[in-house]
Structures are given as structure tokens and as C-alpha cells.
Design a protein around this motif. Structure first.
Motif, PDB file in Angstrom:
ATOM      1  N   MET A   1       3.860  32.428 -15.210  1.00  0.00           N
ATOM      2  CA  MET A   1       4.143  33.467 -16.197  1.00  0.00           C
ATOM      3  C   MET A   1       4.355  34.812 -15.532  1.00  0.00           C
ATOM      4  SD  MET A   1       1.548  32.422 -19.302  1.00  0.00           S
ATOM      5  CE  MET A   1       2.010  33.855 -20.279  1.00  0.00           C
ATOM      6  N   MET A   2       3.533  35.094 -14.517  1.00  0.00           N
ATOM      7  CA  MET A   2       3.677  36.369 -13.799  1.00  0.00           C
ATOM      8  C   MET A   2       5.007  36.418 -13.062  1.00  0.00           C
ATOM      9  SD  MET A   2       1.221  38.399 -14.422  1.00  0.00           S
ATOM     10  CE  MET A   2       1.487  39.589 -13.116  1.00  0.00           C
ATOM     11  N   MET A   3       5.398  35.283 -12.489  1.00  0.00           N
ATOM     12  CA  MET A   3       6.686  35.241 -11.792  1.00  0.00           C
ATOM     13  C   MET A   3       7.840  35.451 -12.766  1.00  0.00           C
ATOM     14  SD  MET A   3       6.105  32.126  -9.061  1.00  0.00           S
ATOM     15  CE  MET A   3       7.826  32.167  -8.552  1.00  0.00           C
ATOM     16  N   ASP A   4       7.749  34.816 -13.949  1.00  0.00           N
ATOM     17  CA  ASP A   4       8.786  34.989 -14.967  1.00  0.00           C
ATOM     18  C   ASP A   4       8.851  36.439 -15.438  1.00  0.00           C
ATOM     19  OD1 ASP A   4       9.454  32.347 -14.832  1.00  0.00           O
ATOM     20  OD2 ASP A   4       8.279  31.747 -16.582  1.00  0.00           O
ATOM     21  N   LEU A   5       7.691  37.060 -15.626  1.00  0.00           N
ATOM     22  CA  LEU A   5       7.633  38.460 -16.057  1.00  0.00           C
ATOM     23  C   LEU A   5       8.268  39.365 -15.006  1.00  0.00           C
ATOM     24  CD1 LEU A   5       6.693  40.758 -17.892  1.00  0.00           C
ATOM     25  CD2 LEU A   5       4.450  40.638 -16.762  1.00  0.00           C
ATOM     26  N   LYS A   6       7.908  39.137 -13.752  1.00  0.00           N
ATOM     27  CA  LYS A   6       8.446  39.972 -12.678  1.00  0.00           C
ATOM     28  C   LYS A   6       9.961  39.814 -12.583  1.00  0.00           C
ATOM     29  CE  LYS A   6       7.701  42.912  -9.415  1.00  0.00           C
ATOM     30  NZ  LYS A   6       7.186  44.261  -9.749  1.00  0.00           N
ATOM     31  N   ARG A   7      10.427  38.575 -12.760  1.00  0.00           N
ATOM     32  CA  ARG A   7      11.870  38.313 -12.707  1.00  0.00           C
ATOM     33  C   ARG A   7      12.582  39.052 -13.839  1.00  0.00           C
ATOM     34  NH1 ARG A   7      11.598  33.247 -13.316  1.00  0.00           N
ATOM     35  NH2 ARG A   7      11.212  32.767 -11.118  1.00  0.00           N
ATOM     36  N   GLU A   8      12.002  39.016 -15.037  1.00  0.00           N
ATOM     37  CA  GLU A   8      12.613  39.690 -16.185  1.00  0.00           C
ATOM     38  C   GLU A   8      12.602  41.206 -15.989  1.00  0.00           C
ATOM     39  OE1 GLU A   8      14.698  39.283 -19.725  1.00  0.00           O
ATOM     40  OE2 GLU A   8      13.821  37.664 -18.547  1.00  0.00           O
ATOM     41  N   GLU A   9      11.495  41.735 -15.450  1.00  0.00           N
ATOM     42  CA  GLU A   9      11.418  43.174 -15.177  1.00  0.00           C
ATOM     43  C   GLU A   9      12.474  43.593 -14.162  1.00  0.00           C
ATOM     44  OE1 GLU A   9       6.815  44.582 -15.917  1.00  0.00           O
ATOM     45  OE2 GLU A   9       7.338  43.738 -13.969  1.00  0.00           O
ATOM     46  N   ASN A  10      12.630  42.810 -13.097  1.00  0.00           N
ATOM     47  CA  ASN A  10      13.620  43.128 -12.066  1.00  0.00           C
ATOM     48  C   ASN A  10      15.035  43.092 -12.631  1.00  0.00           C
ATOM     49  OD1 ASN A  10      11.614  43.436 -10.158  1.00  0.00           O
ATOM     50  ND2 ASN A  10      11.844  41.369  -9.306  1.00  0.00           N
ATOM     51  N   THR A  11      15.297  42.101 -13.476  1.00  0.00           N
ATOM     52  CA  THR A  11      16.621  41.984 -14.109  1.00  0.00           C
ATOM     53  C   THR A  11      16.904  43.200 -14.988  1.00  0.00           C
ATOM     54  OG1 THR A  11      16.535  39.569 -14.112  1.00  0.00           O
ATOM     55  CG2 THR A  11      18.031  40.617 -15.693  1.00  0.00           C
ATOM     56  N   ALA A  12      15.908  43.578 -15.778  1.00  0.00           N
ATOM     57  CA  ALA A  12      16.067  44.709 -16.692  1.00  0.00           C
ATOM     58  C   ALA A  12      16.279  46.009 -15.929  1.00  0.00           C
ATOM     59  CB  ALA A  12      14.840  44.823 -17.593  1.00  0.00           C
ATOM     60  N   GLN A  13      15.454  46.231 -14.901  1.00  0.00           N
ATOM     61  CA  GLN A  13      15.553  47.474 -14.143  1.00  0.00           C
ATOM     62  C   GLN A  13      16.876  47.559 -13.389  1.00  0.00           C
ATOM     63  OE1 GLN A  13      13.438  49.985 -14.338  1.00  0.00           O
ATOM     64  NE2 GLN A  13      14.669  51.230 -12.956  1.00  0.00           N
ATOM     65  N   ALA A  14      17.310  46.434 -12.813  1.00  0.00           N
ATOM     66  CA  ALA A  14      18.589  46.429 -12.091  1.00  0.00           C
ATOM     67  C   ALA A  14      19.743  46.755 -13.032  1.00  0.00           C
ATOM     68  CB  ALA A  14      18.808  45.070 -11.430  1.00  0.00           C
ATOM     69  N   ALA A  15      19.711  46.186 -14.232  1.00  0.00           N
ATOM     70  CA  ALA A  15      20.771  46.465 -15.210  1.00  0.00           C
ATOM     71  C   ALA A  15      20.760  47.930 -15.618  1.00  0.00           C
ATOM     72  CB  ALA A  15      20.591  45.570 -16.431  1.00  0.00           C
ATOM     73  N   LEU A  16      19.563  48.508 -15.791  1.00  0.00           N
ATOM     74  CA  LEU A  16      19.444  49.917 -16.169  1.00  0.00           C
ATOM     75  C   LEU A  16      20.014  50.807 -15.070  1.00  0.00           C
ATOM     76  CD1 LEU A  16      18.265  51.595 -18.546  1.00  0.00           C
ATOM     77  CD2 LEU A  16      16.168  51.817 -17.209  1.00  0.00           C
ATOM     78  N   GLU A  17      19.690  50.504 -13.830  1.00  0.00           N
ATOM     79  CA  GLU A  17      20.165  51.310 -12.703  1.00  0.00           C
ATOM     80  C   GLU A  17      21.680  51.205 -12.522  1.00  0.00           C
ATOM     81  OE1 GLU A  17      17.839  50.005  -9.402  1.00  0.00           O
ATOM     82  OE2 GLU A  17      15.999  50.981 -10.111  1.00  0.00           O
ATOM     83  N   LYS A  18      22.232  50.038 -12.869  1.00  0.00           N
ATOM     84  CA  LYS A  18      23.685  49.841 -12.754  1.00  0.00           C
ATOM     85  C   LYS A  18      24.431  50.331 -13.990  1.00  0.00           C
ATOM     86  CE  LYS A  18      23.317  45.778  -9.745  1.00  0.00           C
ATOM     87  NZ  LYS A  18      23.522  44.313  -9.636  1.00  0.00           N
ATOM     88  N   ARG A  19      23.679  50.837 -14.968  1.00  0.00           N
ATOM     89  CA  ARG A  19      24.250  51.288 -16.231  1.00  0.00           C
ATOM     90  C   ARG A  19      24.952  50.164 -16.987  1.00  0.00           C
ATOM     91  NH1 ARG A  19      23.473  55.712 -13.318  1.00  0.00           N
ATOM     92  NH2 ARG A  19      23.242  57.742 -14.336  1.00  0.00           N
TER      93      ARG A  19
END
Length: 260
Positions: free
Chosen positions: A18-36
Motif C-alpha cells: 500500500m505504501m509503495m502504491d501511495l508513493k507511486r501515485e504521489e510521484n505520478t501526481a507531482q510529476a504531472a503538476l510540474e510538467k503542467r
């Protein structure tokens, strides 16, 4: 005993997954935000909000994505949710401030931008938009103070230089305006509004050739500029050695700073 041990191992393994899935989702979200990539960021943060509805950070970040996408109603709701969950969520105050700025509720926007800048000194965009809100109220000294605070932290920040230069122009400090706007143009050669202000500053100093070149660059950067006919008329008069525009540059354009 073996069953208890096995259950404990399974529980630990499940928690780890679950922690790995959460971290993966957070990384995906943050990367998308940074790339606009606003739609992808919204989708990813929406999943995180569903999983952790009381985490202010996720509400604030989906709010930032809604701001980027131009969905102001949802952005305001997300910003308010973030602040309700955590009154010291700097990004939540920044998001809400942007929504209020767009709604021309400048006094309320100032309160939230100031709060955001105080809570997170690294959130430079909050200080920039604080200055813009003060500009819209004609509070030039306070706007200048906000931009100078950004430059004290980041001396070559192109947005702060351009905004400070525009304020100097508004306050008729023409030599300082030119120096600051030139520095802004050197830091960011794509800022059309900065070229517009630089053209006006040069013109008012009767540096006609430089004024014309700056206005030409403005129109190159903004080929669909709504004031193209006006600016072209100014350039025609500048070629005759005339100063065609008013002594004040007019109200600032809406240019809220996005997250970097």
C-alpha cells in the motif's frame, strides 16, 4: 503460533504494498503538476483525495492543477477545503488567493497571498501575486515592497524584475524602470508585457529607436495582441520623434504567477 506469525507477515507485506502504491501515485501526481499536465495531475490527485480525504496537501495540489486548467470554481473549493483541514496550508492559501484575484476580490486575495508567503518563504509565486493584487488597488509602494522581497531572495528573478520595472514606470521613475526592465528582458526574452513596458519607458525618455524596437518585439511575441492597432499607431508617431502615449502606463494586466 505459526498462524499468528503468518498473519503478521501478510499484514506487513500488505502495508508495504500500500505504501509503495501511495508513493507511486504521489510521484505520478507531482510529476504531472510540474510538467503542467493539468488533466493528469487532477486525475492523480483526485485518487489521492479519495484515499486520504483529510490530507490538506492533496486538496491544495489538486486546487493548483484546477487553477492551471482554468477551472476556477473547483480550484476555489479545493483551496477552501485545504485551509479548512489545515489553516496553515500555504499552498491552499495561494490557490484561494489566485481564485479571489481573478474574481477581482483584491483585498481578500492579499490576505491569502500574504498568509501563504509568511507560511512558506519558498513559495515565491505568493509574493509575486501579492504585489500584483496591490498594483490592482493602486498601492504601488506595497507592490514594490513585495517585488523587492522576491529579488532579495532571488536577485535575477525575471517575473519580479518585470513587475518591479512596471511599478517604477507607473511611479515615473523612468531611468530605474529602464534598468529593471532591461534586466528582466535579459533574464526572460519571451515576456511580451515586459517589452511593452520597456517600449513605453524608452519612449517617455525620448529614446525613440529603442522604443520602436521594443514595441516591435512586443508585437512579435503577441501577434494577436488586442492593442496591436494602438501600438502600431504609437510606433508611427515615435518615428516622427513624438511621444504618443499617456504619462502613465495604465492598470496592470492580469498576470498571476503560476507554480514553478
Amino acid at each position: 503460533m505459526r498462524i499468528a506469525t503468518l498473519l503478521a507477515v501478510l499484514a506487513a507485506s500488505l502495508a508495504g504494498c500500500m505504501m509503495m502504491d501511495l508513493k507511486r501515485e504521489e510521484n505520478t501526481a507531482q510529476a504531472a503538476l510540474e510538467k503542467r499536465d493539468w488533466e493528469r495531475a487532477i486525475s492523480a490527485y483526485r485518487n489521492l483525495v479519495r484515499m486520504f480525504p483529510r490530507k490538506a496537501e492533496y486538496h491544495a495540489k489538486i486546487g493548483a492543477a484546477f487553477v492551471g486548467a482554468g477551472n476556477w470554481e473547483k480550484a476555489e473549493l479545493a483551496g477552501r477545503n485545504a485551509i479548512q483541514l489545515d489553516p496553515e496550508c500555504a499552498l491552499g492559501h495561494f490557490v484561494l488567493g489566485n481564485c479571489l484575484l481573478r474574481a477581482k476580490k483584491n483585498d481578500e486575495a492579499i490576505d491569502h497571498f500574504r498568509k501563504a508567503a509568511t507560511l512558506d518563504e519558498k513559495l515565491i509565486e505568493a509574493r509575486l501575486n501579492l504585489g500584483l493584487a496591490h498594483e490592482r488597488l493602486g498601492e504601488w509602494e506595497k507592490a514594490e515592497e513585495a517585488y523587492r522581497k522576491v529579488l532579495a531572495a532571488i536577485p535575477n528573478d525575471a517575473s519580479a524584475l518585470a513587475s518591479l520595472g512596471a511599478v517604477c514606470l507607473q511611479r515615473n521613475r523612468l531611468d530605474e524602470a529602464v534598468r529593471t526592465l532591461e534586466a528582466a528582458a535579459e533574464a526572460d526574452r519571451t515576456n511580451a508585457r515586459n517589452r511593452y513596458h520597456l517600449g513605453m519607458a524608452y519612449g517617455r525618455l525620448k529614446r525613440f529607436d529603442e522604443s520602436i524596437r521594443s514595441f516591435e518585439r512586443y508585437l512579435q511575441l503577441e501577434p494577436a495582441a488586442s492593442d496591436r492597432a494602438i501600438v502600431e499607431g504609437w510606433m508611427a508617431q515615435l518615428r516622427l520623434g513624438l511621444v504618443p502615449f499617456p504619462s502613465e502606463p495604465g492598470p496592470p494586466a492580469l498576470r498571476p504567477a503560476p507554480l514553478r
